[in-house]
Design a protein around this motif. Structure first.
Motif, PDB file in Angstrom:
ATOM      1  N   SER A 126       0.847  -1.197   0.000  1.00 50.21           N
ATOM      2  CA  SER A 126       0.000   0.000   0.000  1.00 50.21           C
ATOM      3  C   SER A 126       0.878   1.239   0.000  1.00 50.21           C
ATOM      4  N   CYS A 127       0.378   2.283  -0.640  1.00 49.61           N
ATOM      5  CA  CYS A 127       1.157   3.525  -0.728  1.00 49.61           C
ATOM      6  C   CYS A 127       1.195   4.287   0.590  1.00 49.61           C
ATOM      7  N   LYS A 128       0.176   4.105   1.408  1.00 49.22           N
ATOM      8  CA  LYS A 128       0.138   4.768   2.714  1.00 49.22           C
ATOM      9  C   LYS A 128      -0.288   3.749   3.766  1.00 49.22           C
ATOM     10  N   HIS A 130      -2.133   4.564   6.246  1.00 48.61           N
ATOM     11  CA  HIS A 130      -3.408   5.016   6.800  1.00 48.61           C
ATOM     12  C   HIS A 130      -4.318   5.448   5.649  1.00 48.61           C
ATOM     13  N   PRO A 132      -7.066   7.739   3.387  1.00 39.53           N
ATOM     14  CA  PRO A 132      -7.129   9.183   3.103  1.00 39.53           C
ATOM     15  C   PRO A 132      -8.112   9.886   4.025  1.00 39.53           C
ATOM     16  N   TYR A 211      -2.084  17.338   4.970  1.00 39.25           N
ATOM     17  CA  TYR A 211      -2.775  16.415   4.065  1.00 39.25           C
ATOM     18  C   TYR A 211      -2.912  17.035   2.684  1.00 39.25           C
ATOM     19  N   ASN A 213      -4.452  15.440  -1.260  1.00 38.74           N
ATOM     20  CA  ASN A 213      -4.940  14.296  -2.024  1.00 38.74           C
ATOM     21  C   ASN A 213      -5.710  14.812  -3.233  1.00 38.74           C
ATOM     22  N   CYS A 380       3.673   5.057  -6.682  1.00 32.75           N
ATOM     23  CA  CYS A 380       2.673   5.670  -5.807  1.00 32.75           C
ATOM     24  C   CYS A 380       2.496   7.139  -6.174  1.00 32.75           C
ATOM     25  N   GLY A 382       0.328   9.877  -4.326  1.00 31.22           N
ATOM     26  CA  GLY A 382      -0.566  10.101  -3.198  1.00 31.22           C
ATOM     27  C   GLY A 382      -0.884   8.794  -2.491  1.00 31.22           C
ATOM     28  N   TYR A 383      -2.169   8.523  -2.339  1.00 31.55           N
ATOM     29  CA  TYR A 383      -2.623   7.384  -1.542  1.00 31.55           C
ATOM     30  C   TYR A 383      -2.789   6.099  -2.354  1.00 31.55           C
TER      31      TYR A 383
END
Length: 693
Positions: A126-128, A130, A132, A211, A213, A380, A382-383
């Motif tokens: 996964s890119c993050k 947590h 978005p 943040y 996105n 990746c 962003g998310y």
């Protein structure tokens, strides 16, 4: 450390002692390793055994390392390979995808040693860590998208009251530029204007940005809705199939099975129609996509809608224009904006080519959202990975126009372009993606085409015998919705027959026109025209002749997979003559390109050495005076590795007996040596005069 851990590395206690520990059991055992009766092992003996044991362990380790790199990881331990069960071979002809007097395409083993030594399955990450902070959804009642803050995503509850967020719309200026609307502040949510195609969201806590996105959208548009309603009234309740095309760059049919077995197995298990004899018609993405989208070869495309001139591509009669003209809503999305099919070393589109054009959003996303790259490609953004941005956009487009007629073309490069392994990371995702399309009802109304343009064109696997064929045999699967199957059972029969026939992107072009003709919105398929550069090509919804040859369907010798090759001596006189001929051909090609205007930038090439040579086993496919050779050789000063196919006709005079067919393939990379050249057609043959070496 416990007592058990203090035993010698080579402990004979269990072997030399009987179950009751008696001396008479110990003595025979010791005699077997060099001790006389009654002689006890010394401390020196134990030390020597420890040294021997360590040498043994080191030797085994070195043998493992040697076998790993020489043979390949898959041959040492083959636990990662998931076998795909399918019936793609010709009936009663195991080992062939196509078998006729004019074409015999072999079924490659996906797990062949020469390729698997370079393959290693890649895990999805996964890119993050947590989710978005913001989410977006379409409200069918208000016909607007709604942006909301997901409060549960805020880790620090104390910061919630201090959070300040705003969103700005992304607006297309040109293919290489976007602008942004003023950032509109919002608290917990906001309703978006339908004039906004996509947004970038920013949030701060006091002065710190916490943040960012992006959210691409498919907003309702009055002009599109009027078009859809107008044609729907004409249909008088007749059900019209939509078309969704999902394409992936540089994946062969075999690598789909090797790298994405779960996705492949899903397709086989769920009654998708495979076209196992699907053969590319040219080198890279652009000409193969032009054959699919226009029915043109590269030469015709350059004449009719030259991508190097402003408005050139806008003049192309892309298939999406034909669908749009007959009442469809259209969309196109492609990741990796720098190497987009219609933009890499080209002018791109002056006007958005479709109703919903994803490029402006991805241009902004790549620039603003942060991320990383893998193997030189954006990964990746962003998310989510950039490929997921495209897949999600395609899914949303299909969901939004579920009850209407749509044509969507979506293409990804980022997880497949650079090597055979990276795309394996997307296997679980793409299988789940297909299931999500089913869950939202897309497959009930849509013809779905899942396909690629060619196999991997560079790298160590390309130089293998398997890599040569893989490059030329992309994958193609077609889904027909149930209502089309019931109305036209002959289509089902034809697609099953065509699984083991030679097919091309020109055929797929005509299949799309055939699908449009089913709507009743055009007079007949003939009214839509054929594939200009392949008069004998046809719709895949009709049985393809078994007797097809590459020549019949405009596939030049260099790209044809219909015959095997036998190795010949690569330094024979005739082989070197052919190689010298090819090098002169390349120099002449560069020298005359664009009326010789670019020749001064490139150094002439000379033959350095021969690497391999092969002769086609044609049997009765061509007259006996025709011979076809495949040559692999190096040139100076660029140290390039080229592959060329030469046709030899012994009935012609010596100066006319050789001819190069198709373009000449470049098998190794050429980053940095052709930077003076902006034209992709000759970039791989040019070694710039100012290059340092």
């Amino acid at each position: 450390m416990g007592m058990a851990d203090k035993r010698p590395l080579l402990d004979y206690t269990d072997d030399v002692e009987g179950k009751d520990g008696c001396q008479d059991a110990q003595e025979p055992a010791l005699m077997g390793i060099g001790f006389k009766p009654g002689q006890a092992p010394t401390l020196l003996w134990y030390f020597r055994q420890i040294v021997l044991r360590r040498k043994l362990v080191l030797g085994l380790f070195l043998m493992f390392v040697f076998s790993y790199f020489l043979i390949g990881p898959a041959d040492v331990l083959d636990l990662d390979n998931i076998q795909v069960h399918h019936q793609s071979n010709v009936l009663d002809m195991e080992g062939y995808l196509v078998y006729s007097n004019h074409c015999r395409i072999v079924d490659l083993d996906p797990y062949k040693r020469e390729v698997m030594r370079h393959f290693k399955r890649v895990a999805y990450k996964s890119c993050k860590s947590h989710p978005p902070l913001t989410i977006i959804h379409y409200n069918a009642t208000t016909q607007r998208y709604v942006l909301n803050i997901d409060a549960s995503a805020l880790a620090n509850s104390k910061k919630r009251s201090k959070l300040s967020c705003c969103y700005m719309g992304v607006e297309r200026v040109s293919e290489t530029d976007v602008s942004y609307t003023p950032c509109v502040k919002f608290k917990s949510g906001a309703q978006l204007d339908n004039a906004t195609d996509s947004i970038i969201v920013k949030c701060k806590v006091e002065r710190d940005q916490v943040y960012i996105n992006g959210h691409p959208t498919i907003p309702e548009r009055s002009a599109v809705r009027q078009r859809l309603d107008h044609w729907a009234q004409k249909d008088q309740g007749k059900r019209v199939p939509s078309v969704l095309m999902i394409g992936i760059d540089s994946i062969s049919r075999v690598n789909l099975i090797r790298a994405m077995p779960k996705t492949a197995q899903y397709l086989y298990d769920n009654d998708w129609f495979e076209l196992a004899g699907y053969n590319k018609i040219d080198d890279n993405t652009f000409p193969n996509i032009m054959a699919l989208m226009l029915g043109y070869n590269l030469s015709t495309a350059m004449k009719r809608c030259n991508p190097y001139t402003i408005n050139g591509l806008d003049r192309c009669d892309f298939i999406w224009k034909l669908f749009q003209k007959h009442g469809y809503v259209t969309a196109y999305g492609e990741d990796a904006i720098k190497i987009n099919t219609f933009n890499y070393l080209k002018k791109g589109f002056q006007q958005p080519p479709v109703d919903y054009y994803m490029r402006p959003y991805l241009y902004a996303a790549e620039k603003l959202l942060g991320g990383n790259s893998v193997l030189g490609m954006p990964h990746c953004v962003g998310y989510a990975t950039e490929a997921e941005h495209v897949y999600n956009y395609a899914q949303e487009f299909a969901r939004r126009y579920h009850n209407d007629s749509f044509f969507g073309f979506f293409w990804t490069n980022t997880h497949s372009h650079s090597d055979i392994s990276q795309t394996s990371s997307m296997d679980e995702y793409l299988r789940g993606y297909m299931q999500r399309l089913v869950a939202q009802g897309t497959m009930e109304n849509s013809v779905v085409v899942f396909f690629s343009d060619h196999g991997l064109r560079f790298g160590p696997t390309r130089s293998t015998g398997s890599g040569h064929l893989e490059e030329r045999l992309p994958f193609l699967f077609i889904w027909l919705p149930e209502f089309v199957r019931k109305a036209h059972p002959e289509f089902v029969d034809a697609l099953r027959i065509n699984r083991n026939r030679l097919t091309t992107p020109y055929d797929l072009h005509l299949t799309l026109k055939h699908i449009l003709s089913l709507t009743g919105r055009v007079g007949s398929q003939e009214d839509l025209g054929g594939a200009k550069d392949c008069p004998q090509c046809q719709s895949l919804l009709l049985p393809v002749p078994l007797s097809r040859s590459c020549e019949d369907v405009a596939i030049e010798d260099h790209w044809c997979t219909c015959w095997p090759y036998d190795s010949v001596y690569h330094n024979s006189k005739v082989v070197r003559q052919m190689a010298e001929y090819v090098v002169r051909y390349l120099n002449d090609y560069v020298g005359s390109f664009r009326n010789g205007s670019l020749a001064h930038l490139c150094q002439p090439l000379t033959l350095q050495s021969m690497s391999e040579a092969y002769k086609a086993y044609l049997k009765d496919m061509y007259p006996k005076n025709i011979e076809i050779y495949r040559l692999i050789f190096y040139t100076n000063p660029n140290k390039a590795l080229y592959e060329a196919t030469v046709r030899f006709n012994d009935l012609l005079p010596d100066n006319e007996s050789f001819s190069v067919t198709g373009s000449v393939s470049r098998l190794n990379e050429y980053n940095g040596e052709a930077d003076c050249m902006e034209d992709f057609a000759i970039k791989k043959y040019c070694y710039c005069k100012n290059t340092r070496y």
